[in-house]
Design a protein around this motif. Structure first.
Motif, PDB file in Angstrom:
ATOM      1  N   PHE A 185       3.463  -7.875  -1.598  1.00 16.37           N
ATOM      2  CA  PHE A 185       4.656  -7.075  -1.311  1.00 16.37           C
ATOM      3  C   PHE A 185       4.956  -6.137  -2.485  1.00 16.37           C
ATOM      4  O   PHE A 185       4.526  -6.371  -3.612  1.00 16.37           O
ATOM      5  N   ASP A 186       5.700  -5.073  -2.187  1.00 13.94           N
ATOM      6  CA  ASP A 186       6.092  -4.068  -3.195  1.00 13.94           C
ATOM      7  C   ASP A 186       4.893  -3.344  -3.792  1.00 13.94           C
ATOM      8  O   ASP A 186       4.948  -2.866  -4.935  1.00 13.94           O
ATOM      9  N   TYR A 187       3.809  -3.237  -3.056  1.00 11.63           N
ATOM     10  CA  TYR A 187       2.675  -2.441  -3.519  1.00 11.63           C
ATOM     11  C   TYR A 187       2.955  -1.004  -3.090  1.00 11.63           C
ATOM     12  O   TYR A 187       2.515  -0.536  -2.047  1.00 11.63           O
ATOM     13  N   GLU A 188       3.760  -0.300  -3.926  1.00 11.93           N
ATOM     14  CA  GLU A 188       4.275   1.011  -3.551  1.00 11.93           C
ATOM     15  C   GLU A 188       4.769   1.761  -4.782  1.00 11.93           C
ATOM     16  O   GLU A 188       4.751   1.229  -5.903  1.00 11.93           O
ATOM     17  N   LEU A 189       5.218   2.986  -4.558  1.00 11.77           N
ATOM     18  CA  LEU A 189       5.777   3.820  -5.627  1.00 11.77           C
ATOM     19  C   LEU A 189       7.294   3.866  -5.515  1.00 11.77           C
ATOM     20  O   LEU A 189       7.853   3.784  -4.414  1.00 11.77           O
ATOM     21  N   ASP A 190       7.975   4.008  -6.685  1.00 10.16           N
ATOM     22  CA  ASP A 190       9.424   4.167  -6.654  1.00 10.16           C
ATOM     23  C   ASP A 190       9.777   5.652  -6.563  1.00 10.16           C
ATOM     24  O   ASP A 190       8.895   6.505  -6.402  1.00 10.16           O
ATOM     25  N   VAL A 191      11.059   5.976  -6.677  1.00 12.95           N
ATOM     26  CA  VAL A 191      11.502   7.360  -6.495  1.00 12.95           C
ATOM     27  C   VAL A 191      10.998   8.280  -7.601  1.00 12.95           C
ATOM     28  O   VAL A 191      11.018   9.506  -7.452  1.00 12.95           O
ATOM     29  N   ASP A 192      10.556   7.712  -8.711  1.00 20.00           N
ATOM     30  CA  ASP A 192       9.999   8.509  -9.810  1.00 20.00           C
ATOM     31  C   ASP A 192       8.474   8.520  -9.787  1.00 20.00           C
ATOM     32  O   ASP A 192       7.835   8.916 -10.765  1.00 20.00           O
ATOM     33  N   ASP A 193       7.903   8.055  -8.683  1.00 18.39           N
ATOM     34  CA  ASP A 193       6.447   8.002  -8.502  1.00 18.39           C
ATOM     35  C   ASP A 193       5.769   7.034  -9.466  1.00 18.39           C
ATOM     36  O   ASP A 193       4.595   7.202  -9.813  1.00 18.39           O
ATOM     37  N   HIS A 194       6.506   6.013  -9.914  1.00 18.49           N
ATOM     38  CA  HIS A 194       5.933   4.962 -10.742  1.00 18.49           C
ATOM     39  C   HIS A 194       5.621   3.747  -9.872  1.00 18.49           C
ATOM     40  O   HIS A 194       6.313   3.486  -8.880  1.00 18.49           O
ATOM     41  N   SER A 195       4.606   3.009 -10.235  1.00 13.21           N
ATOM     42  CA  SER A 195       4.240   1.822  -9.479  1.00 13.21           C
ATOM     43  C   SER A 195       5.322   0.756  -9.611  1.00 13.21           C
ATOM     44  O   SER A 195       5.795   0.470 -10.712  1.00 13.21           O
ATOM     45  N   VAL A 196       5.704   0.173  -8.495  1.00 16.31           N
ATOM     46  CA  VAL A 196       6.661  -0.925  -8.489  1.00 16.31           C
ATOM     47  C   VAL A 196       5.908  -2.225  -8.784  1.00 16.31           C
ATOM     48  O   VAL A 196       4.803  -2.429  -8.267  1.00 16.31           O
TER      49      VAL A 196
END
Length: 343
Positions: A185-196
């Motif tokens: 889970f949470d294998y994604e980017l945040d609003v600043d394009d950083h890896s979560v």
């Protein structure tokens, strides 16, 4: 050229990434090939097949991949293809073998040219983000540096007091694979394009295991081990029986090619429904198997399981639109869960 599974999947990936002849020719030339002498046809998959054959003969497969990577530097499969690592995309069933694919209608083509409004309230986006928390990547280790990947999601139904995870039967179908599988889970980017920071869970080998073959519901359902009570952070998607009709819009949250979580929002139109499947036009890639298919109210209407290119005689779609995607109607899966939970 010996067409290994890895090269066959590479052909598929390149066809999805670069679906136009001019783009293919550009990358071929950049890698030192001479596509003008190859007698290329018009079918994208066949063109890539020819290019890969020529690249292999000239020992330029890696050079070709690097030329495409210049445009797609974050593509997980292209990067892994340059190493010993191999990613298997849990090849979805051939849609022609599992369903009677219905032609795209002229009415649908009119909708694709925006004859129907696609305006939505702005909170549509916030609701989608909340739903996305429950969507995870399925990763099954199948050898040294080799993985099979898919998508799935946490869900509940009102009549059953349990939290489940669901994906496709063709993604995982053997309890012997439980130890080699993790759900991320949470294998994604945040609003600043950083890896979560992501977190992985194992399947509970002593928990329920409900599976249905490809030609039925193409579904595997199980529970995850949650000793530290962390699953609550990801919530769940409540499944309930819904109605879906041709020309409705759908959206898919997915891990295409095993990459970071993505969403398909544009031109996603239902083309056919019956009591087992929902068929739609949308963008999916290998690794999207097991993704939730949502309507515009963020209700799950189907479990995505298969897709393909156009078939002979199918109406020509606008450029950039992919056809022939199919999911299992969620009402059937809800019934399947209820029947199994009574056992």
């Amino acid at each position: 050229m010996t067409w290994t599974k890895k090269l066959l999947q590479l052909n598929d990936v390149l066809s999805d990434l670069v679906p136009d002849k001019d783009g293919i020719i550009k990358y071929a030339k950049a890698s030192g090939l001479k596509p003008q002498s190859m007698g290329l046809g018009s079918n994208v998959t066949d063109i890539w097949n020819t290019i890969l054959n020529e690249a292999d003969k000239s020992s330029k497969i890696d050079t070709l991949l690097k030329s495409v990577l210049d445009a797609y530097p974050d593509n997980l499969y292209l990067k892994s293809a340059l190493t010993s690592q191999e990613i298997d995309f849990s090849a979805s069933p051939d849609i022609d073998d599992t369903a009677d694919w219905q032609d795209v209608s002229d009415e649908t083509l009119e909708l694709l040219t925006m004859e129907q409004s696609t305006l939505l309230p702005v909170n549509f986006l916030a609701k989608g983000v909340l739903k996305s928390k429950s969507v995870g990547k399925v990763e099954l280790k199948i050898g040294n540096n080799r993985y099979s990947v898919g998508t799935g999601f946490l869900f509940k139904i009102k009549e059953v007091d349990a939290l489940f995870f669901i994906t496709n039967y063709h993604v995982i179908n053997d309890k012997k694979d439980i130890e080699r599988t993790r759900i991320i889970f949470d294998y994604e980017l945040d609003v600043d394009d950083h890896s979560v920071p992501s977190r992985s869970f194992k399947i509970d080998p002593d928990g329920p295991w409900y599976s249905s073959g490809i030609r039925e519901y193409d579904t595997t359902i199980f529970q995850l081990i949650d000793e530290a009570d962390r699953l609550a952070e990801y919530g769940w998607i409540e499944l309930k029986e819904v109605e879906i009709t041709a020309n409705d819009f759908v959206n898919i949250i997915q891990h295409p090619k095993g990459e970071m979580k993505q969403i398909s929002l544009y031109h996603n139109i239902v083309t056919h429904t019956d009591d087992r499947v929902v068929q739609y036009l949308t963008d999916t890639l290998k690794g999207s198997s097991g993704s939730p298919v949502f309507n515009s109210d963020w209700e799950v209407v189907a479990l995505h399981h298969s897709g393909g290119g156009s078939k002979p005689g199918e109406p020509k779609l606008p450029e950039g639109i992919k056809s022939r995607n199919e999911g299992i109607f969620i009402n059937k899966i809800i019934q399947f869960v209820k029947e199994n939970c009574k056992m």
